[in-house]
Design a protein around this motif. Structure first.
Motif, mmCIF file in Angstrom:
data_model
loop_
_atom_site.group_PDB
_atom_site.id
_atom_site.type_symbol
_atom_site.label_atom_id
_atom_site.label_comp_id
_atom_site.label_asym_id
_atom_site.label_seq_id
_atom_site.Cartn_x
_atom_site.Cartn_y
_atom_site.Cartn_z
ATOM 1 N N GLY A 28 14.843 -74.098 22.091
ATOM 2 C CA GLY A 28 13.463 -74.569 22.124
ATOM 3 C C GLY A 28 12.856 -74.500 23.515
ATOM 4 O O GLY A 28 11.676 -74.145 23.680
ATOM 5 N N ALA A 29 13.657 -74.837 24.524
ATOM 6 C CA ALA A 29 13.146 -74.812 25.893
ATOM 7 C C ALA A 29 12.766 -73.393 26.311
ATOM 8 O O ALA A 29 11.751 -73.188 26.988
ATOM 9 N N ALA A 30 13.565 -72.414 25.896
ATOM 10 C CA ALA A 30 13.254 -71.016 26.230
ATOM 11 C C ALA A 30 11.969 -70.569 25.542
ATOM 12 O O ALA A 30 11.143 -69.866 26.139
ATOM 13 N N LEU A 31 11.779 -70.972 24.286
ATOM 14 C CA LEU A 31 10.559 -70.614 23.561
ATOM 15 C C LEU A 31 9.332 -71.235 24.218
ATOM 16 O O LEU A 31 8.324 -70.552 24.459
ATOM 17 N N ILE A 32 9.411 -72.528 24.523
ATOM 18 C CA ILE A 32 8.287 -73.198 25.170
ATOM 19 C C ILE A 32 8.017 -72.590 26.540
ATOM 20 O O ILE A 32 6.861 -72.360 26.924
ATOM 21 N N GLY A 33 9.101 -72.309 27.276
ATOM 22 C CA GLY A 33 8.952 -71.691 28.591
ATOM 23 C C GLY A 33 8.270 -70.339 28.506
ATOM 24 O O GLY A 33 7.392 -70.015 29.319
ATOM 25 N N ALA A 34 8.657 -69.538 27.507
ATOM 26 C CA ALA A 34 8.051 -68.212 27.338
ATOM 27 C C ALA A 34 6.563 -68.332 27.033
ATOM 28 O O ALA A 34 5.737 -67.584 27.576
ATOM 29 N N LEU A 35 6.199 -69.285 26.168
ATOM 30 C CA LEU A 35 4.791 -69.477 25.827
ATOM 31 C C LEU A 35 3.983 -69.928 27.048
ATOM 32 O O LEU A 35 2.868 -69.431 27.290
ATOM 33 N N LEU A 36 4.534 -70.859 27.824
ATOM 34 C CA LEU A 36 3.831 -71.344 29.010
ATOM 35 C C LEU A 36 3.654 -70.243 30.045
ATOM 36 O O LEU A 36 2.579 -70.088 30.641
ATOM 37 N N VAL A 37 4.727 -69.471 30.271
ATOM 38 C CA VAL A 37 4.643 -68.376 31.241
ATOM 39 C C VAL A 37 3.615 -67.352 30.794
ATOM 40 O O VAL A 37 2.823 -66.840 31.600
ATOM 41 N N ALA A 38 3.597 -67.045 29.487
ATOM 42 C CA ALA A 38 2.629 -66.079 28.965
ATOM 43 C C ALA A 38 1.204 -66.563 29.190
ATOM 44 O O ALA A 38 0.315 -65.780 29.582
ATOM 45 N N VAL A 39 0.953 -67.854 28.964
ATOM 46 C CA VAL A 39 -0.395 -68.404 29.167
ATOM 47 C C VAL A 39 -0.790 -68.319 30.635
ATOM 48 O O VAL A 39 -1.915 -67.907 30.969
ATOM 49 N N VAL A 40 0.126 -68.695 31.516
ATOM 50 C CA VAL A 40 -0.171 -68.665 32.956
ATOM 51 C C VAL A 40 -0.498 -67.254 33.423
ATOM 52 O O VAL A 40 -1.477 -67.024 34.152
ATOM 53 N N ILE A 41 0.313 -66.277 32.998
ATOM 54 C CA ILE A 41 0.075 -64.898 33.425
ATOM 55 C C ILE A 41 -1.228 -64.366 32.835
ATOM 56 O O ILE A 41 -2.005 -63.679 33.512
ATOM 57 N N ALA A 42 -1.484 -64.697 31.572
ATOM 58 C CA ALA A 42 -2.711 -64.220 30.926
ATOM 59 C C ALA A 42 -3.948 -64.746 31.636
ATOM 60 O O ALA A 42 -4.949 -64.034 31.786
ATOM 61 N N SER A 279 23.207 -69.550 20.029
ATOM 62 C CA SER A 279 22.781 -68.670 18.952
ATOM 63 C C SER A 279 22.069 -67.469 19.543
ATOM 64 O O SER A 279 21.431 -67.577 20.599
ATOM 65 N N PRO A 280 22.153 -66.300 18.894
ATOM 66 C CA PRO A 280 21.384 -65.143 19.343
ATOM 67 C C PRO A 280 19.877 -65.402 19.372
ATOM 68 O O PRO A 280 19.153 -64.716 20.092
ATOM 69 N N VAL A 281 19.406 -66.365 18.588
ATOM 70 C CA VAL A 281 17.984 -66.728 18.647
ATOM 71 C C VAL A 281 17.644 -67.204 20.053
ATOM 72 O O VAL A 281 16.602 -66.842 20.625
ATOM 73 N N GLY A 282 18.522 -68.021 20.619
ATOM 74 C CA GLY A 282 18.305 -68.484 21.983
ATOM 75 C C GLY A 282 18.365 -67.353 22.984
ATOM 76 O O GLY A 282 17.546 -67.280 23.914
ATOM 77 N N ALA A 283 19.338 -66.450 22.812
ATOM 78 C CA ALA A 283 19.434 -65.298 23.712
ATOM 79 C C ALA A 283 18.173 -64.453 23.638
ATOM 80 O O ALA A 283 17.699 -63.916 24.648
ATOM 81 N N PHE A 284 17.612 -64.330 22.436
ATOM 82 C CA PHE A 284 16.383 -63.557 22.245
ATOM 83 C C PHE A 284 15.243 -64.162 23.062
ATOM 84 O O PHE A 284 14.585 -63.468 23.847
ATOM 85 N N PHE A 285 15.010 -65.464 22.893
ATOM 86 C CA PHE A 285 13.907 -66.094 23.610
ATOM 87 C C PHE A 285 14.179 -66.157 25.111
ATOM 88 O O PHE A 285 13.249 -66.063 25.920
ATOM 89 N N GLY A 286 15.450 -66.317 25.490
ATOM 90 C CA GLY A 286 15.780 -66.295 26.909
ATOM 91 C C GLY A 286 15.471 -64.947 27.546
ATOM 92 O O GLY A 286 14.938 -64.871 28.662
ATOM 93 N N ALA A 287 15.781 -63.873 26.826
ATOM 94 C CA ALA A 287 15.484 -62.528 27.329
ATOM 95 C C ALA A 287 13.982 -62.289 27.414
ATOM 96 O O ALA A 287 13.487 -61.680 28.372
#
Length: 333
Positions: A28-42, A279-287
Motif C-alpha cells: 500500500g505504501a508503494a502504491l500511495i507513494g507512486a500516486l503522490l510522486v505522479a501528482v507532484v511531477i505532473a 507479493s509480486p504486487v508489491g514489487a510491481f508498485f515498487g518498480a
C-alpha cells in the motif's frame, strides 16, 4: 509493589490507529507513494502527462518489474539474488551471438537463453540450499562471473541488429500499449497468483518464516528453494532480452546497476529482506514508484550522480520501513 520491566520488554500498543497499520497491505505504501510522486511531477512539469512520456515510463519500468518479480520469489525465502542484472546481460549477449553472429532462429535462441537461465538458477539454488553457502556470497560471485562471461563472449563489444521479433519485445506496441508493459503486467499477475494461491507459494513463505518449521511441516525446502532461484534467473533472462530489444544492443555492460534497483523495488513494495512476507504486487508498485522518480529527475535535468544517491537512499528507506512494520507488529501482538 512496583512492577519492573526487563530491559528488552516492550509494552503493547493499544492505540486503534496503530493497531491497523500492520494490517495495511505491505504494498500500500508503494502504491500511495507512486500516486503522490505522479501528482507532484505532473504539477511541476507539463511534459509528464504526454502520451509519449507515459509510454516511456511504463516501457522502462517493465524490465524492473520483471526482475523485481523474480527477486520476490527468492526474497520470500529469506534469500537474495544479486546476480539478476548480470544474468540478464548474459542472456541478452548470448542471444545476440546466436542470432546475429551465428544466424540461429530467434525462437530457438530465445529458448536456449531461457534454459541457460534455468541452469544458473539451479546452480545458485543448490549452492544455497544444499551446500549451505550464504545467498549473498553465491549471487555476488554470480554477479561477477556471469557478467564476465558475457563480456568474454563478445570481447566487450555490443551486438546490434537484433532480429525484429526481439526488438518488438522491447519496443513494440499492442493497441497502443508498450509490449514490455503488457508482458510485465502478465508476469506480475501470474506470479502473484502463484505466490498467494498455490501450495508452492505458501511453502516459500513458510521457508522464509522458519526453514526448520517448514521442513517439519513437510515442505520440500530444497526443491522449493531451487525452484525460486530458477524462476528468478529465468525472469532475469527475459528482462535482459527485452531491454536488449528496446536498445537494439546486447552486451556484457547491459543493465549495470540494476541489482540495487531491483532489490529496492521489491523492498519498497513490502517484500521483506528477512523473508516470509511479500507479493509480486508489491514489487510491481515498487518498480513503478522507482520508474516515476527516475522519470521525474530526468525531466528535471537532475544529474545521473544525484540519481544514484537517491537510489541508494530509497533502498535504505525501504529497509527502514520494513523494520518499522516488524517493530509495530511485535508491540501490538
Amino acid at each position: 509493589m512496583t512492577t519492573q520491566l526487563s530491559a528488552d520488554a516492550t509494552p503493547a500498543i493499544h492505540t486503534p490507529l496503530l493497531r491497523r497499520l500492520p494490517a495495511f497491505p505491505p504494498w500500500g505504501a508503494a502504491l500511495i507513494g507512486a500516486l503522490l510522486v505522479a501528482v507532484v511531477i505532473a504539477v511541476s512539469n507539463d511534459a509528464f502527462l504526454t502520451p509519449r512520456n507515459l509510454s516511456n515510463i511504463f516501457a522502462q519500468a517493465a524490465v524492473l518489474v520483471i526482475l523485481a518479480t523474480g527477486q520476490t520469489f527468492v526474497m520470500i525465502t529469506a534469500g537474495i539474488d544479486l546476480s539478476v542484472a548480470a544474468v540478464g546481460a548474459l542472456s541478452a549477449t548470448l542471444l545476440g551471438v546466436l542470432t546475429v553472429a551465428n544466424d540461429l532462429p530467434w525462437s530457438l535462441s530465445l529458448l536456449i537463453c531461457l534454459l541457460v537461465g534455468a541452469v544458473i538458477g539451479v546452480l545458485h539454488g543448490v549452492l544455497v540450499g544444499r551446500v549451505l553457502l550464504p545467498a549473498f556470497i553465491v549471487t555476488l560471485g554470480g554477479l561477477l562471473v556471469w557478467r564476465g562471461v558475457a563480456l568474454q563472449l563478445t570481447g566487450g563489444i555490443n551486438t546490434t541488429g537484433l532480429p525484429d521479433p526481439i526488438r518488438w519485445l522491447g519496443r513494440g506496441l499492442i493497441a497502443g500499449v508498450p509490449v514490455p508493459a503488457v508482458i510485465a503486467v502478465l508476469v506480475a499477475a501470474i506470479s502473484a497468483i502463484v505466490i498467494v494461491k498455490t501450495k508452492f507459494g505458501v511453502g516459500l513463505r513458510a521457508i522464509g518464516g522458519s526453514e526448520g518449521a517448514a521442513a517439519r511441516a513437510g515442505v520440500p525446502v530444497l526443491r522449493y528453494r531451487v525452484t525460486a532461484y530458477i524462476i528468478c534467473s529465468m525472469l532475469a533472462c527475459l528482462g535482459g532480452i527485452m531491454l536488449a530489444g528496446r536498445l537494439d544492443s546486447a552486451g556484457g555492460n547491459l543493465a549495470q546497476g540494476f541489482e540495487l534497483q531491483v532489490i529496492a523495488a521489491a523492498a519498497i513494495g513490502g517484500v521483506s529482506l528477512f523473508g516470509g512476507t511479500g507479493s509480486p504486487v508489491g514489487a510491481f508498485f515498487g518498480a513503478i514508484l522507482i520508474g516515476l522518480i527516475q522519470n521525474g529527475m530526468n525531466l528535471g535535468g537532475v544529474s545521473p550522480f544525484i540519481q544514484q544517491i537517491v537510489s541508494g537512499a530509497i533502498l535504505v528507506l525501504a529497509v527502514g520501513v520494513d523494520q518499522f512494520r516488524k517493530y509495530l507488529a511485535r508491540r501490538i501482538s
